[in-house]
Design a protein around this motif. Structure first.
Motif: not given
Length: 779
Positions: A45-51, A55-59, A164-169, A731-734
């Protein structure tokens, strides 16, 4: 076994602690609203929650960044829409101005003023700023992109947003691409600026109206009565429209030899001459011009045509190629009076001449008839004479206020880019494959040729203090040979002479030098140390525009100072090299206080006098061919390289080219309307313009260019908006998935808490009963 009080107390305490911990854990999970509060409670649970939290913070960051970027991109998109609308209005007015027969001078000037107002509006739009940030300055968002003179001050860098991760526009439009861009789907087009008049038809007593030459007309028709000298005409009259131009008479007329030079689309410079009989067609002339430019029976590199104004147009068939230019004139033998005949040039004399200077003097003396196709009477040669159509590139640069600038962009042959200070002359030189050399251990330009094969370059400068200098650059000046006698390196030399020129005397003779860092240790040094800031001679194929511009700075300042009277040619020791460079550097630094010479964004040599608003500096740069400007033999198959380096040319006028300089181009269009230049005209206010007609074609290119940029801006805006919306959805899905993984079930936790609480209470009651005093305690 006997159960003692001590054992009972220990067990009670342990039960109490365990129950308290369970109750505390339940309360903590209820308070934190999470299934676990410590990693070790459930590693999965801890590993999944941290990941999911990452992702939520990045989004969330993407949402915030793209929200701000979206506003910037939308403002850019709207601003470009306003820009396009204003350009459209500009075109409507320009087309209105093109109707030359409908406007008085007052009306035309009024249209020009309207165009000027639109130009100022475009400058204002270009300088749009949102929240203190300019939209079109690249990453220099605090710099106003466009000055009042139309020059660009920003950079060409994109501002990018995280998508996105390693993606810029990218979300901005750098002004360098918008205002100074290049369109590789456009071709270079040039035109002559002298209208070909049917002079034969002017002799027609039944007509007398001015008629333009057409493809099917014969060569003799644009020469007409000029087959006779003016003295012969004065004595015997003009030629008769009918009797002097029968088929037999035309066949007996002398041919015309056409002299042509310029630069082919391949970047190779050339000069040639070809001959056409009097009954040849204008179409034959155009075909020969195409062959001189490189056309063959199976492959065409240029399209040559004649427009409605009877001017010759040439189009480069390779889109995106900036390299194409030509100069053209014709010489025809004339019939003169008996007194003149000894001095007149016959056809054999014309065929055999190779010298432009000799041709010029013969034309001035009236010894041969000149047919001009290109005229630039606003150009002057270094001696102050007005340019003739026979002049090619031995001409002074244009002076505008405090600035002196040439008119021919220096183009790098391998990629069609504009030359900068670091560009080597060999990269732009129009050397042909027949001049391949193995000098210097390799050749830097696309054609694989060495600049050591080129004729001397002359720099004629009248300095700001009135001193006049002639600097001669010999590209083959200093040779280094191996033991077998083969040349393994070439170093150019420069000889500077002050006017009046005296043979054998020079104020300075030397090579070109630059410094480098030598990492070798100084021999026998104590303590050991490195050699730094050492000088070396520049090889011919490495000679850059910076070295040329630095020397121009010194010459234009008018004081050789520390270089005066010195001979720094091929110093044979390192100390000699260092001394030579030190003398040059000190003189240059002193001169650069008041004069600056550099390459501008269009590959033009630009010299600025820093101490005045109107400079006295005059500059001409040309090659000395020593009377060998054209090949000996007549025919387009016979060519020579002529001027492989040309800086200021009296050549065909540019209609369009792949690159644009938006505001400079608009200024030229407005000037053409102000002056009433409706087409290219050598006698117009500006002989070097293609007129309003050419301006319309150029404006179409500019509008297409801006529309392409506008499309990119719209795409960026849409992309960023979509990224923002996608980030919000993700973000909502995550967050939902994260809630499923880590968030606590209140009902379950409440039931666990109640169970733990009941067990705790039961434990306390049991302990109390057990701990009551009994007779057993005394047995």
């Amino acid at each position: 076994m006997r159960i003692t009080n001590q054992l009972q107390n220990h067990q009670n305490l342990l039960n109490y602690q365990n129950s308290a911990v369970k109750n505390y854990d339940s309360i903590e999970k209820l308070s934190a609203k999470m299934k676990i509060t410590r990693p070790y409670e459930d590693v999965g649970i801890y590993v999944d929650a941290t990941r999911l939290d990452y992702e939520a913070t990045t989004l969330e960051q993407i949402k915030k960044a793209t929200t701000k970027a979206s506003e910037f991109a939308k403002n850019t998109d709207q601003t470009l829409k306003d820009f396009v609308d204003t350009l459209h209005s500009f075109k409507v007015k320009l087309i209105q101005a093109a109707n030359s027969g409908e406007h008085s001078t007052t009306s035309r000037v009024a249209i020009a003023n309207d165009l000027k107002a639109m130009r100022e509006q475009l400058v204002s739009i270009s300088n749009t700023a949102i929240n203190g940030q300019y939209l079109f300055s690249g990453t220099a968002v605090d710099t106003k992109p466009i000055s009042s003179d139309g020059s660009y001050n920003g950079n060409g860098n994109n501002i990018e947003v995280l998508a996105g991760s390693n993606l810029t526009v990218p979300f901005n439009i750098p002004g360098e691409g918008l205002f100074l861009g290049r369109d590789n789907d456009y071709a270079k087009q040039v035109t002559t600026n002298i209208t070909l008049i049917n002079k034969h038809e002017e002799l027609n007593p039944q007509n007398g109206n001015k008629e333009y030459m057409r493809l099917t007309d014969e060569i003799y028709k644009f020469i007409g009565t000029d087959y006779r000298t003016s003295a012969k005409i004065a004595a015997d009259g003009k030629m008769n429209y009918t009797t002097d131009f029968t088929r037999d008479e035309v066949a007996a007329l002398p041919p015309t030899v056409f002299f042509m030079q310029g630069q082919r689309p391949s970047g190779e410079s050339f000069s040639t001459k070809f001959e056409l009989s009097a009954d040849a067609k204008v179409s034959d002339l155009l075909e020969q011009m195409g062959r001189a430019m490189g056309n063959t029976d199976t492959n065409k590199v240029v399209e040559v045509s004649i427009n409605k104004d009877a001017q010759i147009q040439m189009t480069n068939l390779q889109n995106g190629n900036e390299m194409m230019s030509f100069s053209l004139f014709g010489l025809t033998a004339q019939e003169g009076t008996a007194a003149q005949q000894a001095n007149l040039w016959n056809t054999n004399k014309i065929r055999g001449t190779t010298s432009l200077e000799e041709i010029k003097q013969a034309v001035i003396a009236g010894n041969v008839h000149l047919t001009s196709f290109i005229g630039s009477p606003n150009y002057v040669n270094p001696d102050g004479g007005v340019a003739m159509s026979t002049d090619y590139d031995k001409l002074n640069f244009a002076t505008k206020g405090a600035t002196v600038q040439n008119n021919t962009s220096q183009i790098v042959r391998k990629d069609n880019s504009f030359a900068t200070n670091s560009t080597r002359l060999s990269e732009v030189a129009g050397l042909s494959s027949g001049q391949i050399g193995a000098v210097g251990g390799g050749n830097p330009n696309a054609a694989g040729t060495s600049l050591a094969n080129a004729d001397n370059l002359i720099i004629d400068v009248t300095a700001k203090n009135g001193n006049r200098y002639k600097a001669t650059i010999d590209f083959n000046g200093t040779q280094v040979q191996n033991q077998a006698g083969a040349v393994i390196a070439n170093y150019p030399t420069i000889t500077i002479q002050k006017h009046p020129i005296q043979a054998g005397q020079a104020d300075y003779i030397g090579n070109f030098f630059k410094t480098y860092w030598n990492e070798q240790l100084v021999p026998n040094a104590n303590p050991p140390r490195q050699i730094g800031n050492q000088a070396k001679m520049v090889e011919t194929d490495d000679l850059s525009f910076k070295e040329i511009n630095d020397m121009l700075t010194i010459l234009a300042n008018g004081d050789l100072d520390k270089m005066q009277g010195k001979n720094h040619r091929n110093p044979n020791t390192q100390q000699g090299l260092n001394d030579a460079y030190a003398a040059f550097e000190e003189t240059f630094l002193q001169a650069s206080v008041s004069v600056e010479s550099t390459m501008n964004h269009r590959g033009l040599v630009t010299v600025k006098d820093k101490t005045t608003s109107v400079t006295n500096i005059k500059i001409a740069m040309y090659q000395d061919h020593r009377g060998r400007d054209y090949p000996d033999a007549v025919g387009t198959e016979n060519t020579k390289s002529a001027s492989v380096l040309s800086f200021n040319k009296n050549d065909a006028v540019t209609i369009d080219r792949p690159s644009i300089d938006l505001f400079a181009d608009l200024d030229d269009m407005i000037e053409a309307v102000f002056n009433g230049d409706f087409y290219g005209n050598a006698n117009g206010a500006n002989p070097r313009t293609s007129g309003v007609q050419g301006a319309i074609e150029r404006l179409d290119h500019i509008m297409d260019h801006v529309n392409k940029i506008h499309a990119i801006a719209g795409t960026n805006s849409r992309h960023i908006t979509d990224t923002n919306e996608r980030a919000t959805t993700l973000y909502l899905n995550v967050a939902e998935v994260k809630s499923t993984v880590i968030d606590a079930d209140y009902g379950e936790l409440a039931m666990q808490f109640q169970n733990n609480l009941l067990a705790y209470q039961a434990m306390l009651q049991a302990s109390a009963k057990i701990n009551q005093i009994s007779l057993l305690n005394y047995i």
